[in-house]
Design a protein around this motif. Structure first.
Motif, PDB file in Angstrom:
ATOM      1  N   UNK A  70      89.407  34.900  25.796  1.00 39.68           N
ATOM      2  CA  UNK A  70      88.536  35.745  26.624  1.00 39.68           C
ATOM      3  C   UNK A  70      89.200  36.286  27.889  1.00 39.68           C
ATOM      4  N   UNK A  71      90.528  36.168  27.997  1.00 39.30           N
ATOM      5  CA  UNK A  71      91.211  36.558  29.238  1.00 39.30           C
ATOM      6  C   UNK A  71      90.767  37.933  29.757  1.00 39.30           C
ATOM      7  N   UNK A  72      90.787  38.935  28.889  1.00 39.88           N
ATOM      8  CA  UNK A  72      90.479  40.305  29.327  1.00 39.88           C
ATOM      9  C   UNK A  72      89.035  40.457  29.796  1.00 39.88           C
ATOM     10  N   UNK A  73      88.156  39.599  29.263  1.00 36.79           N
ATOM     11  CA  UNK A  73      86.734  39.684  29.659  1.00 36.79           C
ATOM     12  C   UNK A  73      86.494  39.072  31.034  1.00 36.79           C
ATOM     13  N   UNK A  74      87.484  38.342  31.537  1.00 35.36           N
ATOM     14  CA  UNK A  74      87.292  37.611  32.805  1.00 35.36           C
ATOM     15  C   UNK A  74      87.375  38.525  34.028  1.00 35.36           C
ATOM     16  N   UNK A  75      88.116  39.630  33.908  1.00 35.42           N
ATOM     17  CA  UNK A  75      88.299  40.530  35.048  1.00 35.42           C
ATOM     18  C   UNK A  75      89.574  41.337  34.890  1.00 35.42           C
ATOM     19  N   UNK A  76      90.081  41.886  36.005  1.00 35.30           N
ATOM     20  CA  UNK A  76      91.341  42.634  35.954  1.00 35.30           C
ATOM     21  C   UNK A  76      92.499  41.645  35.977  1.00 35.30           C
ATOM     22  N   UNK A  77      93.315  41.704  34.935  1.00 30.57           N
ATOM     23  CA  UNK A  77      94.405  40.726  34.782  1.00 30.57           C
ATOM     24  C   UNK A  77      95.666  41.249  35.476  1.00 30.57           C
ATOM     25  N   UNK A  78      96.148  40.498  36.459  1.00 31.45           N
ATOM     26  CA  UNK A  78      97.332  40.924  37.209  1.00 31.45           C
ATOM     27  C   UNK A  78      98.470  39.933  36.968  1.00 31.45           C
ATOM     28  N   UNK A  79      99.555  40.447  36.420  1.00 33.01           N
ATOM     29  CA  UNK A  79     100.742  39.604  36.191  1.00 33.01           C
ATOM     30  C   UNK A  79     101.619  39.592  37.437  1.00 33.01           C
ATOM     31  N   UNK A  80     101.917  38.387  37.926  1.00 31.40           N
ATOM     32  CA  UNK A  80     102.897  38.246  39.006  1.00 31.40           C
ATOM     33  C   UNK A  80     104.254  38.102  38.335  1.00 31.40           C
ATOM     34  N   UNK A  81     105.075  39.114  38.518  1.00 33.37           N
ATOM     35  CA  UNK A  81     106.305  39.234  37.752  1.00 33.37           C
ATOM     36  C   UNK A  81     107.519  38.779  38.552  1.00 33.37           C
ATOM     37  N   UNK A  82     108.374  38.003  37.896  1.00 30.48           N
ATOM     38  CA  UNK A  82     109.638  37.569  38.520  1.00 30.48           C
ATOM     39  C   UNK A  82     110.561  37.134  37.404  1.00 30.48           C
ATOM     40  N   UNK A  83     111.869  37.179  37.652  1.00 25.56           N
ATOM     41  CA  UNK A  83     112.813  36.633  36.672  1.00 25.56           C
ATOM     42  C   UNK A  83     112.684  35.111  36.685  1.00 25.56           C
ATOM     43  N   UNK A  84     113.201  34.454  35.638  1.00 28.11           N
ATOM     44  CA  UNK A  84     113.146  32.994  35.621  1.00 28.11           C
ATOM     45  C   UNK A  84     113.922  32.425  36.802  1.00 28.11           C
ATOM     46  N   UNK A  85     115.089  32.996  37.085  1.00 23.43           N
ATOM     47  CA  UNK A  85     115.891  32.509  38.216  1.00 23.43           C
ATOM     48  C   UNK A  85     115.142  32.597  39.532  1.00 23.43           C
ATOM     49  N   UNK A  86     114.448  33.717  39.729  1.00 23.51           N
ATOM     50  CA  UNK A  86     113.659  33.906  40.943  1.00 23.51           C
ATOM     51  C   UNK A  86     112.613  32.803  41.084  1.00 23.51           C
ATOM     52  N   UNK A 117     106.693  38.747  26.824  1.00 23.94           N
ATOM     53  CA  UNK A 117     106.113  39.903  26.145  1.00 23.94           C
ATOM     54  C   UNK A 117     104.570  39.844  26.154  1.00 23.94           C
ATOM     55  N   UNK A 118     104.041  38.684  25.864  1.00 24.18           N
ATOM     56  CA  UNK A 118     102.577  38.524  25.846  1.00 24.18           C
ATOM     57  C   UNK A 118     102.000  38.668  27.254  1.00 24.18           C
ATOM     58  N   UNK A 119     102.681  38.096  28.230  1.00 27.88           N
ATOM     59  CA  UNK A 119     102.236  38.265  29.624  1.00 27.88           C
ATOM     60  C   UNK A 119     102.065  39.756  29.933  1.00 27.88           C
ATOM     61  N   UNK A 120     103.103  40.525  29.590  1.00 23.69           N
ATOM     62  CA  UNK A 120     103.076  41.965  29.943  1.00 23.69           C
ATOM     63  C   UNK A 120     102.019  42.700  29.146  1.00 23.69           C
ATOM     64  N   UNK A 121     101.878  42.320  27.886  1.00 23.82           N
ATOM     65  CA  UNK A 121     100.925  43.013  27.018  1.00 23.82           C
ATOM     66  C   UNK A 121      99.482  42.792  27.476  1.00 23.82           C
ATOM     67  N   UNK A 122      99.176  41.599  27.954  1.00 22.42           N
ATOM     68  CA  UNK A 122      97.781  41.293  28.300  1.00 22.42           C
ATOM     69  C   UNK A 122      97.419  41.676  29.735  1.00 22.42           C
TER      70      UNK A 122
END
Ligand code: S3P
Length: 171
Positions: free
Chosen positions: A90-106, A142-147
């Protein structure tokens, strides 16, 4: 129509909780954390739930929280566990989904630079082994970005600047 919650997603240690606490002031919204809700439901730590009941049981609880948020929560920042977008229907039904993006090293550097680095690593069963955590990160990206409805980079950025981005989008 989507409700007006902001759902913060991203890998373990990227800073979802820290940012959520800033945003509650900046956007005048409430804040909740899915791991905290699960710990309240179970009266034990995530680490213990993983060790005693296994990961599938924990993912079931995340799904219960996701459904509950989508039906009952509004005007709230929701900070989620790193696996949430991989398992919660139900992730998308919860609200606006915002990915906090960073490289693994970061992310890894952010944890190591924090004053309680050891504690941060210890409480996360899936961050026990750095190589395995990196593989998990790569598998999930990939899934993080897609959702995500929106992707905001947090790598090497001041918290204040990131908050400004959110104000532009949500205020
Ligand atoms: C997990 C991330 C953790 C917590 C659990 C599983 C994951 O939350 O939900 O240990 O699968 O990535 P944080 O992202 O807050 O560390």
């Amino acid at each position: 129509m989507k409700n007006n919650n902001i759902i913060l997603v991203g890998f373990m240690g990227v800073g979802k909780g820290t940012l959520a606490r800033e945003l509650t002031k900046a956007l005048d919204m409430m804040v909740i954390d899915t791991d905290d809700l699960i710990e309240s439901m179970e009266n034990r730590k995530v680490k213990e739930i993983f060790a005693t009941e296994g990961e599938d049981y924990f993912r079931g609880l995340e799904n219960r929280v996701g459904t509950w948020v989508s039906k009952n929560v509004t005007n709230t920042i929701v900070s989620t566990g790193g696996g949430f977008p991989m398992f919660v229907k139900d992730l998308e039904k919860m609200g606006t989904v915002v990915l906090l993006d960073s490289s693994f090293n970061g992310i890894y550097q952010r944890i190591l630079n924090s004053p309680n680095a050891e504690k941060k690593l210890k409480k996360r069963p899936l961050f026990k082994d750095t190589e395995k955590a990196k593989e998990l990160y790569e598998k999930r990206l990939k899934t993080y970005r897609k959702r995500a409805d929106l992707i905001i980079s947090v790598e090497n950025r001041d918290l204040k600047d990131v908050v400004k981005d959110f104000k532009k989008e949500f205020k």
